[in-house]
Scaffold this motif. Structure first.
Motif, PDB file in Angstrom:
ATOM      1  N   TYR A   1     -25.705  -9.750 -15.544  1.00 60.15           N
ATOM      2  CA  TYR A   1     -24.334 -10.266 -15.490  1.00 60.15           C
ATOM      3  C   TYR A   1     -23.592  -9.806 -14.231  1.00 60.15           C
ATOM      4  O   TYR A   1     -22.588 -10.416 -13.865  1.00 60.15           O
ATOM      5  N   ALA A   2     -24.061  -8.752 -13.612  1.00 60.67           N
ATOM      6  CA  ALA A   2     -23.402  -8.288 -12.387  1.00 60.67           C
ATOM      7  C   ALA A   2     -23.637  -9.310 -11.279  1.00 60.67           C
ATOM      8  O   ALA A   2     -24.775  -9.692 -11.014  1.00 60.67           O
ATOM      9  N   PRO A   3     -22.589  -9.780 -10.604  1.00 63.16           N
ATOM     10  CA  PRO A   3     -22.782 -10.793  -9.568  1.00 63.16           C
ATOM     11  C   PRO A   3     -23.515 -10.249  -8.356  1.00 63.16           C
ATOM     12  O   PRO A   3     -23.443  -9.052  -8.057  1.00 63.16           O
ATOM     13  N   ASP A   4     -24.246 -11.119  -7.691  1.00 64.34           N
ATOM     14  CA  ASP A   4     -24.903 -10.766  -6.442  1.00 64.34           C
ATOM     15  C   ASP A   4     -23.860 -10.218  -5.466  1.00 64.34           C
ATOM     16  O   ASP A   4     -22.774 -10.786  -5.335  1.00 64.34           O
ATOM     17  N   PRO A   5     -24.149  -9.103  -4.772  1.00 66.88           N
ATOM     18  CA  PRO A   5     -23.148  -8.502  -3.876  1.00 66.88           C
ATOM     19  C   PRO A   5     -22.613  -9.469  -2.822  1.00 66.88           C
ATOM     20  O   PRO A   5     -21.401  -9.460  -2.519  1.00 66.88           O
ATOM     21  N   GLU A   6     -23.475 -10.298  -2.277  1.00 63.80           N
ATOM     22  CA  GLU A   6     -23.006 -11.260  -1.267  1.00 63.80           C
ATOM     23  C   GLU A   6     -22.084 -12.304  -1.894  1.00 63.80           C
ATOM     24  O   GLU A   6     -21.064 -12.677  -1.301  1.00 63.80           O
ATOM     25  N   ARG A   7     -22.442 -12.744  -3.083  1.00 63.13           N
ATOM     26  CA  ARG A   7     -21.598 -13.719  -3.779  1.00 63.13           C
ATOM     27  C   ARG A   7     -20.257 -13.103  -4.142  1.00 63.13           C
ATOM     28  O   ARG A   7     -19.202 -13.760  -4.033  1.00 63.13           O
ATOM     29  N   LEU A   8     -20.265 -11.841  -4.553  1.00 64.89           N
ATOM     30  CA  LEU A   8     -19.020 -11.161  -4.887  1.00 64.89           C
ATOM     31  C   LEU A   8     -18.141 -10.995  -3.653  1.00 64.89           C
ATOM     32  O   LEU A   8     -16.925 -11.225  -3.704  1.00 64.89           O
ATOM     33  N   ALA A   9     -18.734 -10.607  -2.539  1.00 65.56           N
ATOM     34  CA  ALA A   9     -17.964 -10.452  -1.301  1.00 65.56           C
ATOM     35  C   ALA A   9     -17.351 -11.785  -0.884  1.00 65.56           C
ATOM     36  O   ALA A   9     -16.186 -11.842  -0.447  1.00 65.56           O
ATOM     37  N   TRP A  10     -18.135 -12.853  -1.003  1.00 63.83           N
ATOM     38  CA  TRP A  10     -17.611 -14.188  -0.693  1.00 63.83           C
ATOM     39  C   TRP A  10     -16.433 -14.543  -1.591  1.00 63.83           C
ATOM     40  O   TRP A  10     -15.397 -15.040  -1.123  1.00 63.83           O
ATOM     41  N   ALA A  11     -16.568 -14.286  -2.892  1.00 59.58           N
ATOM     42  CA  ALA A  11     -15.509 -14.636  -3.835  1.00 59.58           C
ATOM     43  C   ALA A  11     -14.231 -13.872  -3.543  1.00 59.58           C
ATOM     44  O   ALA A  11     -13.129 -14.448  -3.546  1.00 59.58           O
TER      45      ALA A  11
ATOM     46  N   LEU B   1     -13.871 -24.680  -7.148  1.00 57.60           N
ATOM     47  CA  LEU B   1     -14.526 -23.587  -6.438  1.00 57.60           C
ATOM     48  C   LEU B   1     -13.695 -22.304  -6.542  1.00 57.60           C
ATOM     49  O   LEU B   1     -14.248 -21.199  -6.628  1.00 57.60           O
ATOM     50  N   MET B   2     -12.386 -22.456  -6.545  1.00 52.11           N
ATOM     51  CA  MET B   2     -11.521 -21.287  -6.721  1.00 52.11           C
ATOM     52  C   MET B   2     -11.757 -20.651  -8.095  1.00 52.11           C
ATOM     53  O   MET B   2     -11.844 -19.430  -8.223  1.00 52.11           O
ATOM     54  N   ARG B   3     -11.881 -21.482  -9.106  1.00 51.38           N
ATOM     55  CA  ARG B   3     -12.105 -20.950 -10.455  1.00 51.38           C
ATOM     56  C   ARG B   3     -13.465 -20.263 -10.542  1.00 51.38           C
ATOM     57  O   ARG B   3     -13.614 -19.263 -11.246  1.00 51.38           O
ATOM     58  N   GLN B   4     -14.460 -20.804  -9.830  1.00 51.76           N
ATOM     59  CA  GLN B   4     -15.766 -20.142  -9.804  1.00 51.76           C
ATOM     60  C   GLN B   4     -15.662 -18.769  -9.143  1.00 51.76           C
ATOM     61  O   GLN B   4     -16.264 -17.800  -9.618  1.00 51.76           O
ATOM     62  N   ALA B   5     -14.905 -18.684  -8.047  1.00 48.44           N
ATOM     63  CA  ALA B   5     -14.714 -17.391  -7.376  1.00 48.44           C
ATOM     64  C   ALA B   5     -14.013 -16.404  -8.303  1.00 48.44           C
ATOM     65  O   ALA B   5     -14.375 -15.223  -8.370  1.00 48.44           O
ATOM     66  N   GLU B   6     -13.023 -16.881  -9.046  1.00 49.67           N
ATOM     67  CA  GLU B   6     -12.325 -16.012  -9.993  1.00 49.67           C
ATOM     68  C   GLU B   6     -13.273 -15.517 -11.080  1.00 49.67           C
ATOM     69  O   GLU B   6     -13.195 -14.357 -11.510  1.00 49.67           O
ATOM     70  N   ALA B   7     -14.181 -16.382 -11.524  1.00 49.42           N
ATOM     71  CA  ALA B   7     -15.142 -15.983 -12.552  1.00 49.42           C
ATOM     72  C   ALA B   7     -16.097 -14.916 -12.043  1.00 49.42           C
ATOM     73  O   ALA B   7     -16.460 -13.979 -12.769  1.00 49.42           O
ATOM     74  N   VAL B   8     -16.525 -15.035 -10.783  1.00 48.69           N
ATOM     75  CA  VAL B   8     -17.416 -14.037 -10.189  1.00 48.69           C
ATOM     76  C   VAL B   8     -16.730 -12.670 -10.152  1.00 48.69           C
ATOM     77  O   VAL B   8     -17.320 -11.645 -10.513  1.00 48.69           O
ATOM     78  N   VAL B   9     -15.476 -12.646  -9.733  1.00 50.87           N
ATOM     79  CA  VAL B   9     -14.729 -11.381  -9.671  1.00 50.87           C
ATOM     80  C   VAL B   9     -14.513 -10.825 -11.078  1.00 50.87           C
ATOM     81  O   VAL B   9     -14.614  -9.602 -11.282  1.00 50.87           O
TER      82      VAL B   9
END
Length: 273
Positions: free
Chosen positions: A223-233, A260-268
């Motif tokens: 469940y932990a997001p990929d570090p690169e994906r998290l940094a992007w979000a 896409l904004m909601r996806q970034a919020e979900a990653v965070v």
């Protein structure tokens, strides 16, 4: 419609309610412990399990109590015991309709949609304000259909199980409640569990239920997001906040819109959990 917030992290660990010696250890290992009065407890031991639940309190913020189905005489006794505890989050086994929720007001309810009737009623159940989450279950579902196996020989879910998983997830999302993925019973198949948990996280499930402590770390990592994906979000959300953007804009060569904004919020949100 307002629903209770889902306060738990991604790894939920079942523990038989008739094993109070395991309560604290399970709570320490997982993000929450599901003290189980239903399938994990044999019929002759149910009364003793209720007494153990009352006599051995642990941190209520980390406890979910699974009670027996509304179709059984055990639920009344379960709720009487529950009123003598500090616990306020209840998982209702084999929820099959809104009528099953009568008597659970005052609790945050996780409805376990694990029969054919329950899966078909998932959207109606999710609409009830006391419901904070839906969970699905493969084995009872297949049993309710008269089948004998939820998975193919290679470990993949059969189509009807995949359909039920999707339907419960969609019902939860449509009504703004959390969705919890089913247990992975093959304890030796850590890679299979990891793949399912990664898929669950990507699709928007908020948690996966575990049946063994060794599964907890696998689920948390999945469940932990990929570090690169998290940094992007985080960068994307920061850019949007600075620019006060609420429409379409360009970020690092990519067009960004509301989904896409909601996806970034979900990653965070996953990272925080």
């Amino acid at each position: 419609m307002s629903h209770p917030a889902f306060p738990f992290g991604p790894a939920l660990l079942f523990c038989p309610a008739d094993r109070p010696d395991r309560y604290a250890k399970a709570a320490e290992r997982a993000d929450a412990v599901i003290l189980d009065l239903e399938d994990a407890v044999a019929e002759p031991a149910k009364s003793a399990a209720r007494e153990s639940l009352v006599a051995n309190p642990i941190d209520p913020d980390k406890v979910i109590v699974r009670v027996n189905p509304a179709s059984t005489p055990h639920l009344v006794d379960d709720l009487q015991a529950l009123r003598r505890t500090p616990y306020r989050t209840v998982m209702l086994a084999k929820a099959e309709g809104t009528a099953d929720l009568v008597g659970l007001h005052g609790y945050d309810v996780i409805a376990l949609c694990e029969t054919a009737r329950g899966v078909l009623a998932a959207a109606e159940i999710a609409h009830v304000p006391i419901v904070s989450a839906l969970m699905w279950g493969a084995e009872d579902l297949v049993a309710s259909l008269g089948g004998g196996s939820s998975r193919h020989a290679d470990g993949r879910y059969r189509d009807v199980a995949q359909h039920a998983r999707s339907q419960v997830l969609l019902a939860a999302g449509a009504h703004g409640v959390a969705a919890i993925d089913a247990v992975h019973l093959d304890l030796a198949d850590a890679e299979g569990l990891r793949a399912e948990a990664e898929d669950a996280a990507a699709l928007g499930f908020r948690a996966t239920a575990c049946v063994h402590p060794d599964q907890v770390a696998v689920v948390r990592e999945a469940y932990a997001p990929d570090p690169e994906r998290l940094a992007w979000a985080r960068a994307l959300l920061a850019e949007a906040a600075v620019r006060e953007r609420d429409g379409v804009f360009s970020f690092r060569g990519q067009m960004v819109d509301a989904p896409l904004m909601r996806q970034a919020e979900a990653v965070v949100r996953r990272a925080r959990a």
